[in-house]
Scaffold this motif. Structure first.
Motif: not given
Length: 888
Positions: A222-225, A229-237, A263-268, A316-323
């Motif tokens: 949840x922290x990474x998600x 989302x809280x960042x101005x830009x979706x940075x690579x790190x 499922x829970x983090x996806x909903x978040x 976010x979905x792309x990062x999930x697929x990468x993971x």
């Protein structure tokens, strides 16, 4: 020099980059505030401003000065106190699954690693299984587990990995709560409560390490998600962080808990994207004029609206697929194995319709477990670490040696969060998450689980809906942290007229309401009314005698709950009236949370003498003595625990039956094993002969009588009755020559092997897909000498007076490749599930190796993706160091 705003902990400007630069460096911000990429989402900048002093400031109430070192001392100390018998000894933590397959699988893995080999095949149980594909050692790619196995004795590593994850859960919950903008005081309480949550610690006694890992890692996910989302830009790190954590969670190999977490983090993530689209995600904290202005400036820099929100969610979905791709080496071969070779294929095919529904609903929580959230002792338990848990479980599941309790004090604090607390959107999301998880965990008792079962892909593959309760605990703990901050606000402006005095009254009313509930439960339990109500209304068919022995413990549990909630209400009242200082209130809250958890946790933490447990008994000593000096492999068939016994493998003895959650379906067909039942075909001598069974461990006690004949050795009960007996059997050699063969379909093969017309010494049974082979068509003479035998490679020197089959009594799997004198030859499937290689007349050298192209491809994909994610994550660190260097 600028004066600091009252009620904030913003440092003075003008020194080494000013207030904002120093706060950024203290809290790990990415750039100076003039170019700050962080949009606060309700407290991020305030969190950074408070990082150096650690208090709840401004609108969150009076300052609570808590040193930075406190969690680094408190959480390990709590872990050591809880597991002190293990930490200060050489004992082993008791875990039911650990004492079964858990230890022997990890010991085999650790032994292979110590010898410089990564095993690809696990040969000791049920004819052998693929190591990675069948998840034979569970968390074999999970970095913390691998490191501990390489550093410590296996029995100590298995305990320490649980303890370290419980401690880590506290730190990760602390970090998650802080990134939401909650105070350090709230984070302290939440971290202690989460790491000691009875559901988390309750995984120790059943030995459910994978479940414990996933629950411990949930705050990190949840922290990474949130940071993404809280960042101005979706940075690579931040993109990489999501992918790496997802890969880490998958490597625990508890795919059901991981699925629930994803499922829970996806909903978040969807919740945060909707907030972003509506422009409502930057909830102001009002922590001083300058702080509020900075929050608004940072939020204004990030583009809101549905297009940016959709882009962010897509990334976010792309990062999930990468993971997931990062753990392709664990996922892809396992998926292929489960769908084509594992016993799960048979289970999935058979458990359809109502039967499948019933199977998936097993191990739900029921009303009595729900009541145990308030009175932990109510439903009893089988863990045995406390008097109330000594085989006292009376609920509707077959047994229970864990607990779903979140902590009474945490639930009370979570309720307080809804009386005028901050982060309204977050509060309602967490309430929804916790509620859905709770209703889902109730299984067939509510329609919620059935809706998920019918609609959400993958749910019908899982059983034990109660596992979803970890999300209830997570949501409760998150809300409890916000409740702590609300209590700190409760004491703001004491003695002054305030516009929200009505809210303060409601805080105390909530605490009084909880006290009244616990008082009522105490009254009902002490009078016998609660148990009578249960047996007459909730579960009319229940025998009252099953729960009468628990009555004193239920009364005690209700009394302790009332005292704890009463102390919380009293501390809040004293704080509101200026008697108790903020720091003391936080200490009381933490103390109540800790005491509340420890009164339950101790039931699930027990130790045992590993060396006594693992010492071979007289029967195993007999087997080892008989085989001393021989290099020929052999198997033992045990009827102990309905053929599920794996204890002999502790001593390097391979077994023909046993237990494996993912064994090969065809082998189970051959030995006649269904579910966790007996191997019914093992009574047929043909089966034992072709499986190289040289010994039978017969459980006279369980079988109700002896096998017959003269045993090699036997043990007795104290009253003189036979307990277990060891017999010799006439198993054929593990590798042998056969001069003729018959072809049978899979539907015919097992019945033919069991028939009196089949003689395995002269005839092999090949599968229909076997290519034509030229054989002598008669018994052949010759020899088979083992040259090498390791998990991944075998070699024989073969002499035969005619063309024959070299039959190996190990499971067939397509990854096994054979070469004769350097030339590749097919590995045939014989006897429905075993291996055979056609060998020519004369002398030959046969080598069989495990070569999985799917594993190699998956490993390369994992390596490339993980390297890419790691490089992206490191790029942020490098950039930050450069910026810090230029700022200084």
């Amino acid at each position: 020099m600028a004066k600091k705003n009252q009620g904030t902990d913003a440092p003075e400007s003008g020194k080494k980059g000013g207030r904002r630069g120093r706060a950024r460096r203290a809290a790990g911000g990415s750039t100076p505030t003039a170019d700050d990429d962080r949009a606060d989402s309700g407290g991020g900048a305030s969190r950074r401003r408070g990082a150096s002093r650690g208090g709840a400031k401004g609108a969150a109430g009076p300052s609570v000065e808590i040193p930075l070192w406190v969690p680094w001392v408190l959480y390990p100390l709590l872990g050591v106190v809880l597991f002190r018998e293990f930490v200060f000894s050489d004992l082993m933590l008791v875990g039911n699954d650990t004492l079964g397959l858990g230890y022997v699988a990890r010991a085999f893995y650790a032994e292979a690693l110590a010898n410089g080999t990564f095993p690809l095949w696990a040969p000791r149980i049920l004819g052998g299984t693929p190591f990675l594909e069948a998840l034979s050692a569970g968390d074999s790619l999970y970095p913390p587990s691998v490191a501990l196995l390489m550093l410590l004795d296996t029995h100590r590593a298995l305990g320490w990995k649980l303890i370290l994850h419980i401690m880590a859960a506290g730190f990760l919950m602390f970090a998650w709560v802080r990134t939401l903008g909650a105070s350090r005081a709230a984070a302290h309480v939440a971290g202690a409560g989460y790491m000691l949550a009875p559901m988390l610690v309750g995984f120790v006694h059943p030995g459910h390490d994978g479940k414990l890992f996933v629950m411990a890692l949930a705050p990190l996910m949840f922290w990474t998600v949130e940071r993404f989302f809280a960042h101005v830009r979706p940075t690579a790190p931040r993109f990489a962080a999501i992918g790496l954590v997802i890969a880490l969670v998958i490597s625990t190999t508890h795919f059901q808990m991981a699925y629930f977490l994803f499922l829970a983090t996806g909903m978040y993530a969807l919740f945060r994207a909707v907030q972003m689209g509506r422009g409502t995600d930057a909830e102001r904290t009002g922590r001083g004029t300058e702080a509020a202005m900075e929050d608004e400036a940072c939020a204004a820099r990030r583009p809101n609206g549905w297009a940016p929100a959709g882009t962010r969610f897509g990334l976010f979905l792309a990062a999930s697929v990468a993971g997931a791709a990062g753990m392709a080496v664990q996922l892809l071969p396992a998926v292929e194995y489960v769908t084509e070779f594992s016993r799960r294929t048979q289970t999935t095919a058979e458990d359809a319709g109502e039967r499948g529904l019933e199977w998936s609903a097993q191990f739900s929580i029921h009303p009595e477990e729900a009541m145990s959230l308030l009175i932990p002792e109510f439903a009893g338990n089988n863990a045995g670490g406390a008097a109330w848990a000594e085989n006292t479980y009376w609920g509707r599941n077959g047994f229970k040696d864990n607990h779903e309790n979140a902590g009474l004090i945490l639930m009370v604090l979570a309720a307080v969060a809804f009386v005028g607390g901050r982060r309204r959107g977050l509060r309602w999301f967490m309430l929804g998450l916790g509620t859905v998880a709770f209703l889902f965990a109730l299984g067939a008792n509510t329609p919620v689980w059935r809706i998920f079962y019918e609609v959400v892909p993958g749910i019908r593959l899982f059983r034990a809906p109660s596992q979803a309760m970890f999300l209830f605990v997570f949501a409760t703990t998150t809300l409890a942290a916000l409740g702590v901050d609300r209590l700190l606000e409760y004491g703001r402006g004491r003695g002054e007229r305030r516009s929200d005095e009505g809210g303060d009254r409601r805080v105390f009313q909530v605490l009084l309401a909880w006290s009244a509930v616990m008082g009522l439960l105490l009254l009902l339990s002490a009078s016998g009314g609660l148990l009578s109500f249960w047996t007459e209304t909730i579960w009319p068919g229940l025998d009252p005698s099953r729960i009468q022995r628990l009555s004193p413990f239920v009364v005690r549990g209700a009394f302790i709950g009332l005292v704890l909630v009463g102390c919380l209400a009293g501390a809040a009242w004293l704080y509101r009236n200026g008697v108790v200082k903020p720091l003391l209130l936080v200490a009381v809250l933490a103390g109540l949370v800790i005491v509340d958890a420890l009164r339950i946790d101790t039931a699930f933490v027990t130790t045992m003498d590993f060396y006594e447990w693992s010492r071979p008994d007289a029967l195993m000593q007999t087997v080892l003595s008989q085989e001393a000096g021989s290099d020929e492999p052999y198997r033992l068939y045990s009827t102990v625990r309905r053929s599920q016994d794996v204890q002999p493998t502790l001593h390097g003895i391979e077994i023909a039956a046993g237990h494996h959650p993912n064994d090969l379906a065809r082998y189970r067909d051959l030995i006649g094993m269904v579910g966790s039942g007996e191997a019914r075909n093992m009574g047929n001598p043909n089966i034992r002969r072709i499986l190289n069974v040289k010994y039978i461990l017969w459980s006279d006690y369980e079988e109700g009588g002896s096998l017959g004949g003269q045993p090699l050795a036997a043990t007795q009960l104290r009253d003189g009755r036979a307990y277990q007996s060891l017999y010799a059997d006439l198993g054929l050699p593990r590798a042998r020559l056969v001069g003729s063969a018959v072809v049978k379909s899979d539907a015919e093969a097992v019945d033919y092997i069991l028939s009196d017309g089949h003689d395995p010494t002269v005839e092999a049974v090949l599968s229909e897909e076997s290519p034509p082979v030229t054989l002598a068509g008669r018994p052949v003479s010759g020899s088979v000498r083992w040259v090498e035998r390791s998990p991944n490679r075998m070699e024989w020197s073969v002499e035969s007076d005619g063309p024959a089959l070299l039959v190996l009594a190990d499971n067939w799997f397509p990854a096994w490749k054979a070469r004769i004198d350097g030339q590749e030859v097919p590995v045939l499937r014989a006897y429905h599930t075993l291996r055979a290689v056609p060998v020519p007349a004369g002398s030959s050298t046969v080598v069989m190796t495990y070569e999985s192209a799917a594993l190699v491809r998956s490993a390369w994909l994992s390596a490339l993706v993980l390297l890419g994610l790691a490089a992206a994550a490191l790029s942020g660190i490098v950039k930050r160091k450069r910026e810090d260097g230029s700022a200084s």
